[in-house]
Write a protein that holds these residues in place. Structure first.
Motif, mmCIF file in Angstrom:
data_model
loop_
_atom_site.group_PDB
_atom_site.id
_atom_site.type_symbol
_atom_site.label_atom_id
_atom_site.label_comp_id
_atom_site.label_asym_id
_atom_site.label_seq_id
_atom_site.Cartn_x
_atom_site.Cartn_y
_atom_site.Cartn_z
ATOM 1 N N ALA A 141 1.076 -1.423 0.007
ATOM 2 C CA ALA A 141 -0.543 -0.051 0.018
ATOM 3 C C ALA A 141 0.846 1.092 -0.277
ATOM 4 C CB ALA A 141 -1.082 0.595 0.904
ATOM 5 N N VAL A 142 0.571 2.320 -0.412
ATOM 6 C CA VAL A 142 1.182 3.806 -0.298
ATOM 7 C C VAL A 142 0.215 4.448 0.019
ATOM 8 C CG1 VAL A 142 1.821 5.136 -2.465
ATOM 9 C CG2 VAL A 142 2.159 2.807 -2.935
ATOM 10 N N ALA A 143 1.166 5.424 1.157
ATOM 11 C CA ALA A 143 0.492 6.045 2.039
ATOM 12 C C ALA A 143 -0.344 7.595 0.670
ATOM 13 C CB ALA A 143 0.732 6.584 3.075
ATOM 14 N N CYS A 144 -1.341 8.112 1.375
ATOM 15 C CA CYS A 144 -2.292 8.764 0.493
ATOM 16 C C CYS A 144 -0.636 10.548 1.019
ATOM 17 C CB CYS A 144 -3.143 9.476 0.647
ATOM 18 S SG CYS A 144 -4.030 10.671 0.451
ATOM 19 N N PRO A 145 -0.605 11.368 -0.002
ATOM 20 C CA PRO A 145 0.568 12.704 0.387
ATOM 21 C C PRO A 145 -0.022 13.118 1.585
ATOM 22 C CG PRO A 145 0.067 11.961 -1.600
ATOM 23 C CD PRO A 145 -0.829 11.038 -1.793
ATOM 24 N N PHE A 146 -1.870 13.423 0.716
ATOM 25 C CA PHE A 146 -2.698 14.692 1.903
ATOM 26 C C PHE A 146 -2.985 13.870 2.884
ATOM 27 C CE2 PHE A 146 -3.198 14.336 -3.337
ATOM 28 C CZ PHE A 146 -3.047 15.368 -3.072
ATOM 29 N N CYS A 147 -3.638 13.208 3.479
ATOM 30 C CA CYS A 147 -4.065 12.561 4.338
ATOM 31 C C CYS A 147 -3.430 10.941 5.491
ATOM 32 C CB CYS A 147 -5.741 11.898 4.550
ATOM 33 S SG CYS A 147 -6.212 10.432 3.511
ATOM 34 N N GLY A 148 -2.232 10.386 4.578
ATOM 35 C CA GLY A 148 -1.657 9.656 5.292
ATOM 36 C C GLY A 148 -2.167 8.738 5.459
ATOM 37 N N SER A 149 -3.200 8.613 5.308
ATOM 38 C CA SER A 149 -4.279 6.763 5.075
ATOM 39 C C SER A 149 -3.313 5.533 4.056
ATOM 40 C CB SER A 149 -5.428 6.797 4.738
ATOM 41 O OG SER A 149 -6.121 5.806 4.679
ATOM 42 N N ALA A 150 -3.207 4.463 4.462
ATOM 43 C CA ALA A 150 -2.336 3.396 3.702
ATOM 44 C C ALA A 150 -3.671 2.925 2.636
ATOM 45 C CB ALA A 150 -2.085 2.786 4.436
ATOM 46 N N ASP A 151 -4.838 3.359 2.935
ATOM 47 C CA ASP A 151 -6.161 2.596 2.609
ATOM 48 C C ASP A 151 -6.582 3.627 1.113
ATOM 49 O OD1 ASP A 151 -8.755 1.316 1.712
ATOM 50 O OD2 ASP A 151 -9.925 2.791 3.599
ATOM 51 N N THR A 152 -5.241 2.696 0.234
ATOM 52 C CA THR A 152 -5.104 3.613 -1.357
ATOM 53 C C THR A 152 -5.554 2.243 -2.722
ATOM 54 O OG1 THR A 152 -3.431 3.391 -1.036
ATOM 55 C CG2 THR A 152 -3.722 5.442 -0.355
ATOM 56 N N GLN A 153 -6.021 2.464 -3.893
ATOM 57 C CA GLN A 153 -5.750 1.539 -4.463
ATOM 58 C C GLN A 153 -5.183 2.193 -5.513
ATOM 59 O OE1 GLN A 153 -9.721 1.350 -5.813
ATOM 60 N NE2 GLN A 153 -9.361 -0.654 -6.817
ATOM 61 N N LEU A 154 -4.362 1.368 -6.641
ATOM 62 C CA LEU A 154 -3.316 1.578 -7.405
ATOM 63 C C LEU A 154 -4.744 1.770 -8.741
ATOM 64 C CD1 LEU A 154 -0.668 1.916 -8.789
ATOM 65 C CD2 LEU A 154 -1.251 -1.011 -9.407
ATOM 66 N N GLN A 155 -3.932 2.543 -9.315
ATOM 67 C CA GLN A 155 -5.397 2.808 -10.707
ATOM 68 C C GLN A 155 -4.958 2.443 -12.134
ATOM 69 O OE1 GLN A 155 -9.156 4.069 -10.050
ATOM 70 N NE2 GLN A 155 -8.410 3.762 -8.150
ATOM 71 N N SER A 156 -3.934 2.721 -11.840
ATOM 72 C CA SER A 156 -2.876 2.973 -13.371
ATOM 73 C C SER A 156 -1.095 2.421 -13.126
ATOM 74 C CB SER A 156 -2.890 3.489 -14.051
ATOM 75 O OG SER A 156 -1.660 3.418 -15.248
#
Length: 162
Positions: free
Chosen positions: A121-136
């Motif tokens: 998982a990649v942490a969101c640079p805006f909110c820090g959440s690791a609940d992210t999804q690869l789109q491309s």
């Protein structure tokens, strides 16, 4: 004539044309500066062999040094050792994050770069959440991937570790 240290300070002001929040020095593509009489040689390593921004970086480096009175500037491209995202320092990584690009993690030592479906998982640079999804896997440039954050809903680029 500028000293090596003065030249590096000038080049700190030359932005990466694809990610202008960091300089070509912070990106790690400027490997060294050598002074020999009236000639200054800047040694650079591209982020990857097909990087379309490399010629623009070279032109910007030359222009910056010529504008500071260096009589002759040469750029020498070296491919060994190969550039790695580990050459991006902590301050530049923080600049990337503040700019809205997830900075790269540590590059895993390996003989070949492989693309796989399973990625950490990649942490969101805006909110820090690791609940992210690869789109491309490929974003606006080949060195970036596109993600979305499920927590805050923001899309963002990730600077891929190489």
């Amino acid at each position: 004539m500028l000293t090596r240290e003065e030249a590096l300070a000038v080049l700190q002001g030359v932005p990466d044309p694809e990610v202008p929040v960091i300089s070509v020095v912070e990106l790690g593509v400027v490997r060294d500066v050598q002074v020999d009489g009236d000639c200054m040689t800047v040694i650079m390593t591209p982020t990857y062999s097909g990087c379309p921004a490399m010629r623009e970086m070279e032109a910007d480096v030359k222009a910056a040094l010529l504008a500071r009175g260096v009589p002759q500037v040469e750029v020498r491209t070296v491919l060994t050792p190969a550039w790695t995202t580990d050459w991006i320092g902590p301050e530049a990584r923080e600049k990337l994050r503040r700019y809205g690009i997830a900075p790269p993690g540590r590059a895993e030592p390996q003989g070949f770069v492989t693309l796989t479906r399973a990625r950490p998982a990649v942490a969101c640079p805006f909110c820090g959440s690791a609940d992210t999804q690869l789109q491309s896997e490929f974003g606006s440039t080949a060195c970036k991937a596109i993600h979305t954050c499920r927590a805050c809903g923001s899309p963002f680029d990730e600077f891929k570790a190489l």
